[in-house]
Design a protein around this motif. Sequence first.
Motif, PDB file in Angstrom:
ATOM      1  N   LEU A 227       0.837  -1.195   0.000  1.00 40.30           N
ATOM      2  CA  LEU A 227       0.000   0.000   0.000  1.00 40.30           C
ATOM      3  C   LEU A 227       0.872   1.245   0.000  1.00 40.30           C
ATOM      4  CD1 LEU A 227      -2.729  -1.052   2.580  1.00 40.30           C
ATOM      5  CD2 LEU A 227      -2.673  -1.405   0.117  1.00 40.30           C
ATOM      6  N   ARG A 228       0.500   2.205  -0.818  1.00 39.61           N
ATOM      7  CA  ARG A 228       1.344   3.383  -1.000  1.00 39.61           C
ATOM      8  C   ARG A 228       1.237   4.367   0.149  1.00 39.61           C
ATOM      9  NH1 ARG A 228       0.845   6.546  -6.548  1.00 39.61           N
ATOM     10  NH2 ARG A 228       1.642   4.539  -7.236  1.00 39.61           N
ATOM     11  N   SER A 229       0.044   4.617   0.664  1.00 40.83           N
ATOM     12  CA  SER A 229      -0.152   5.757   1.564  1.00 40.83           C
ATOM     13  C   SER A 229      -0.574   5.395   2.977  1.00 40.83           C
ATOM     14  CB  SER A 229      -1.205   6.698   0.965  1.00 40.83           C
ATOM     15  OG  SER A 229      -2.430   6.002   0.768  1.00 40.83           O
ATOM     16  N   PHE A 230      -0.744   4.129   3.295  1.00 46.54           N
ATOM     17  CA  PHE A 230      -1.309   3.766   4.594  1.00 46.54           C
ATOM     18  C   PHE A 230      -0.211   3.549   5.627  1.00 46.54           C
ATOM     19  CE2 PHE A 230      -2.880   0.713   7.717  1.00 46.54           C
ATOM     20  CZ  PHE A 230      -4.045   1.333   8.123  1.00 46.54           C
ATOM     21  N   ARG A 231      -0.382   4.129   6.822  1.00 51.21           N
ATOM     22  CA  ARG A 231       0.511   3.875   7.955  1.00 51.21           C
ATOM     23  C   ARG A 231      -0.334   3.497   9.166  1.00 51.21           C
ATOM     24  NH1 ARG A 231       3.452   8.115   8.074  1.00 51.21           N
ATOM     25  NH2 ARG A 231       5.563   7.298   7.760  1.00 51.21           N
ATOM     26  N   GLY A 232       0.085   2.467   9.887  1.00 45.57           N
ATOM     27  CA  GLY A 232      -0.620   2.069  11.083  1.00 45.57           C
ATOM     28  C   GLY A 232      -1.065   0.628  11.029  1.00 45.57           C
ATOM     29  N   PRO A 233      -1.841   0.205  12.015  1.00 47.97           N
ATOM     30  CA  PRO A 233      -2.291  -1.183  12.057  1.00 47.97           C
ATOM     31  C   PRO A 233      -3.511  -1.434  11.182  1.00 47.97           C
ATOM     32  CG  PRO A 233      -3.016  -0.039  14.027  1.00 47.97           C
ATOM     33  CD  PRO A 233      -2.197   0.947  13.240  1.00 47.97           C
ATOM     34  N   ASP A 234      -3.486  -2.535  10.459  1.00 46.08           N
ATOM     35  CA  ASP A 234      -4.675  -2.998   9.753  1.00 46.08           C
ATOM     36  C   ASP A 234      -5.628  -3.627  10.764  1.00 46.08           C
ATOM     37  OD1 ASP A 234      -4.043  -2.285   7.173  1.00 46.08           O
ATOM     38  OD2 ASP A 234      -2.982  -4.152   6.753  1.00 46.08           O
TER      39      ASP A 234
ATOM     40  N   THR B 225       0.125  -6.690  12.008  1.00 46.49           N
ATOM     41  CA  THR B 225      -0.909  -5.887  11.369  1.00 46.49           C
ATOM     42  C   THR B 225      -0.410  -4.495  11.016  1.00 46.49           C
ATOM     43  OG1 THR B 225      -1.685  -5.276  13.589  1.00 46.49           O
ATOM     44  CG2 THR B 225      -2.815  -7.094  12.481  1.00 46.49           C
ATOM     45  N   TYR B 226       0.743  -4.089  11.561  1.00 44.57           N
ATOM     46  CA  TYR B 226       1.254  -2.740  11.326  1.00 44.57           C
ATOM     47  C   TYR B 226       2.035  -2.680  10.021  1.00 44.57           C
ATOM     48  CZ  TYR B 226       3.273   1.834  12.302  1.00 44.57           C
ATOM     49  OH  TYR B 226       3.626   3.156  12.216  1.00 44.57           O
ATOM     50  N   ARG B 227       1.870  -1.572   9.309  1.00 48.31           N
ATOM     51  CA  ARG B 227       2.617  -1.368   8.075  1.00 48.31           C
ATOM     52  C   ARG B 227       3.002   0.106   7.927  1.00 48.31           C
ATOM     53  NH1 ARG B 227       0.067  -3.669   3.458  1.00 48.31           N
ATOM     54  NH2 ARG B 227      -1.642  -4.623   4.579  1.00 48.31           N
ATOM     55  N   GLU B 228       4.111   0.333   7.240  1.00 49.56           N
ATOM     56  CA  GLU B 228       4.572   1.674   6.891  1.00 49.56           C
ATOM     57  C   GLU B 228       4.230   1.928   5.420  1.00 49.56           C
ATOM     58  OE1 GLU B 228       5.959   4.063   8.616  1.00 49.56           O
ATOM     59  OE2 GLU B 228       6.314   3.046  10.532  1.00 49.56           O
ATOM     60  N   PRO B 229       4.056   3.195   5.029  1.00 48.72           N
ATOM     61  CA  PRO B 229       3.762   3.482   3.621  1.00 48.72           C
ATOM     62  C   PRO B 229       4.920   3.076   2.710  1.00 48.72           C
ATOM     63  CG  PRO B 229       3.322   5.388   5.013  1.00 48.72           C
ATOM     64  CD  PRO B 229       4.066   4.410   5.855  1.00 48.72           C
ATOM     65  N   ALA B 230       4.594   2.729   1.485  1.00 51.51           N
ATOM     66  CA  ALA B 230       5.628   2.425   0.503  1.00 51.51           C
ATOM     67  C   ALA B 230       6.363   3.709   0.118  1.00 51.51           C
ATOM     68  CB  ALA B 230       5.013   1.782  -0.735  1.00 51.51           C
TER      69      ALA B 230
ATOM     70  N   PHE C 252      15.062   1.400  -7.857  1.00 53.37           N
ATOM     71  CA  PHE C 252      14.415   0.088  -7.770  1.00 53.37           C
ATOM     72  C   PHE C 252      12.891   0.163  -7.737  1.00 53.37           C
ATOM     73  CE2 PHE C 252      18.553  -0.231  -5.557  1.00 53.37           C
ATOM     74  CZ  PHE C 252      19.185  -1.086  -6.435  1.00 53.37           C
ATOM     75  N   GLY C 253      12.323   1.354  -7.912  1.00 55.66           N
ATOM     76  CA  GLY C 253      10.866   1.464  -7.907  1.00 55.66           C
ATOM     77  C   GLY C 253      10.321   1.516  -6.495  1.00 55.66           C
ATOM     78  N   TRP C 254       9.093   1.074  -6.319  1.00 62.75           N
ATOM     79  CA  TRP C 254       8.432   1.137  -5.017  1.00 62.75           C
ATOM     80  C   TRP C 254       8.996   0.076  -4.081  1.00 62.75           C
ATOM     81  CZ3 TRP C 254       5.396   4.960  -3.378  1.00 62.75           C
ATOM     82  CH2 TRP C 254       4.858   5.818  -4.338  1.00 62.75           C
ATOM     83  N   ARG C 255       9.311   0.509  -2.855  1.00 62.98           N
ATOM     84  CA  ARG C 255       9.824  -0.396  -1.829  1.00 62.98           C
ATOM     85  C   ARG C 255       8.974  -0.252  -0.576  1.00 62.98           C
ATOM     86  NH1 ARG C 255      15.199  -1.612  -2.987  1.00 62.98           N
ATOM     87  NH2 ARG C 255      14.944  -3.208  -1.386  1.00 62.98           N
ATOM     88  N   GLY C 256       8.867  -1.325   0.193  1.00 61.72           N
ATOM     89  CA  GLY C 256       8.110  -1.269   1.440  1.00 61.72           C
ATOM     90  C   GLY C 256       6.618  -1.290   1.190  1.00 61.72           C
TER      91      GLY C 256
ATOM     92  N   GLY D 237       3.683 -15.906  25.216  1.00 60.01           N
ATOM     93  CA  GLY D 237       2.445 -15.613  24.511  1.00 60.01           C
ATOM     94  C   GLY D 237       2.280 -14.176  24.070  1.00 60.01           C
ATOM     95  N   ARG D 238       3.189 -13.289  24.455  1.00 58.45           N
ATOM     96  CA  ARG D 238       3.074 -11.911  24.001  1.00 58.45           C
ATOM     97  C   ARG D 238       3.305 -11.811  22.492  1.00 58.45           C
ATOM     98  NH1 ARG D 238       7.261  -8.577  27.189  1.00 58.45           N
ATOM     99  NH2 ARG D 238       8.323 -10.612  27.255  1.00 58.45           N
ATOM    100  N   VAL D 239       2.566 -10.916  21.842  1.00 56.90           N
ATOM    101  CA  VAL D 239       2.701 -10.684  20.406  1.00 56.90           C
ATOM    102  C   VAL D 239       3.300  -9.290  20.220  1.00 56.90           C
ATOM    103  CG1 VAL D 239       1.521 -10.556  18.188  1.00 56.90           C
ATOM    104  CG2 VAL D 239       0.703 -12.138  19.949  1.00 56.90           C
ATOM    105  N   LEU D 240       4.504  -9.231  19.643  1.00 56.08           N
ATOM    106  CA  LEU D 240       5.242  -7.976  19.539  1.00 56.08           C
ATOM    107  C   LEU D 240       5.729  -7.734  18.121  1.00 56.08           C
ATOM    108  CD1 LEU D 240       7.540  -8.319  22.698  1.00 56.08           C
ATOM    109  CD2 LEU D 240       5.329  -7.157  22.574  1.00 56.08           C
ATOM    110  N   ARG D 241       6.052  -6.484  17.852  1.00 56.11           N
ATOM    111  CA  ARG D 241       6.777  -6.075  16.662  1.00 56.11           C
ATOM    112  C   ARG D 241       7.888  -5.134  17.113  1.00 56.11           C
ATOM    113  NH1 ARG D 241       5.448  -0.694  15.327  1.00 56.11           N
ATOM    114  NH2 ARG D 241       6.565  -0.902  13.370  1.00 56.11           N
ATOM    115  N   VAL D 242       8.859  -4.918  16.246  1.00 54.19           N
ATOM    116  CA  VAL D 242       9.913  -3.961  16.556  1.00 54.19           C
ATOM    117  C   VAL D 242       9.354  -2.558  16.326  1.00 54.19           C
ATOM    118  CG1 VAL D 242      12.203  -3.118  15.938  1.00 54.19           C
ATOM    119  CG2 VAL D 242      11.745  -5.572  15.984  1.00 54.19           C
ATOM    120  N   GLY D 243       9.247  -1.796  17.415  1.00 52.09           N
ATOM    121  CA  GLY D 243       8.665  -0.466  17.315  1.00 52.09           C
ATOM    122  C   GLY D 243       9.661   0.620  16.985  1.00 52.09           C
ATOM    123  N   ARG D 244      10.927   0.375  17.279  1.00 52.83           N
ATOM    124  CA  ARG D 244      11.939   1.396  16.994  1.00 52.83           C
ATOM    125  C   ARG D 244      13.250   0.732  16.626  1.00 52.83           C
ATOM    126  NH1 ARG D 244      15.010   5.056  20.461  1.00 52.83           N
ATOM    127  NH2 ARG D 244      14.066   4.025  22.264  1.00 52.83           N
ATOM    128  N   ARG D 245      13.835   1.190  15.539  1.00 48.38           N
ATOM    129  CA  ARG D 245      15.130   0.698  15.074  1.00 48.38           C
ATOM    130  C   ARG D 245      16.088   1.870  14.924  1.00 48.38           C
ATOM    131  NH1 ARG D 245      11.243  -1.923  11.996  1.00 48.38           N
ATOM    132  NH2 ARG D 245      11.246  -4.205  12.114  1.00 48.38           N
TER     133      ARG D 245
END
Length: 295
Positions: A154-161, A220-225, A231-235, A247-255
């Motif tokens: 997705l080109r313009s969407f940021r946040g959780p689906d 469910t979280y995604r950053e905009p492309a 190389f064209g569109w990435r992400g 049992g915790r469900v995590l993603r990397v929030g900061r790199r």
Amino acid sequence: MTATGVAMISQPTRCDTTYREAPAGGAPPACDCGGAVVGWCGPCGRAVCARCSATRAPRQCVTCTDAALEAAGAAQHGQLAGLSTIADPVERLLRAARVVYRPSGRAAPEPAPVGPPDDAVTRRWRQRYSDLHRACPELVTGTPDEYRDPVATLRSFRGPDPVPWDSALVGRWFARRMAAAGAGPTGTLELGRMGFSPLRGRIAVTTRRMPAWVLANGATYREPAREDPRFGWRGGTTDTAYVLGDGRVLRVGRRRSLGKRTGGMLRPVAWNVATEPCGLNLKALAELGVLLESG
């Protein structure tokens, strides 16, 4: 060679489009619609044009493609009906996700649209979420029109689906079930910081390793492309999800990352700094269903 001086290296890929010469003294073959023939249907051998065929392996005409999809759908509905005997709703959900998302053992090939967020709400994905609701109405809520293809670009969407299930409940249940079966996490979630080595200079130092099941593009979280001039569109795809042993469900929030010059080339050095809770998308549930069956 591009205008910026970057050499573009082409990667050979299989092309399923073929052109044949007309027989001597005869008319060239034509598709039923009158279009120029680009190939022959693998199952039935009919001459087809690009509009009246699908570039599968091998190329198929529309009739054969529809018949194959109908047969696959009937087999899938039979598998889902067989899951109705499973009393535990979370187990039924994971096994149903495995059937719905991977009807033939692998994700069905679909084009990944790049555009507004609602572009990824396709007819096929509406059907998949509807099938999940019928298989597990206790946990799958909402209407199919609210949910997207989990790996679409997705080109313009940021946040959780949004997803129609409780991901935290699924994560806790899965971790308990795998622990009872004696099957531990198969990967790790690593956090780190920047360090310094007398020989290598600035380096990424791992400060914490947490055993986890690693689900690529499963959050469910995604950053905009973003558009790369080379190389064209990435992400634009969903992030990686981690289900920890507790049992915790995590993603990397900061790199964090930095550029390090090595051998005359600038190379990135990156590390994970912090995590945050996230949801599990349909792709992640399907992978957990596969792990459940193998465990």
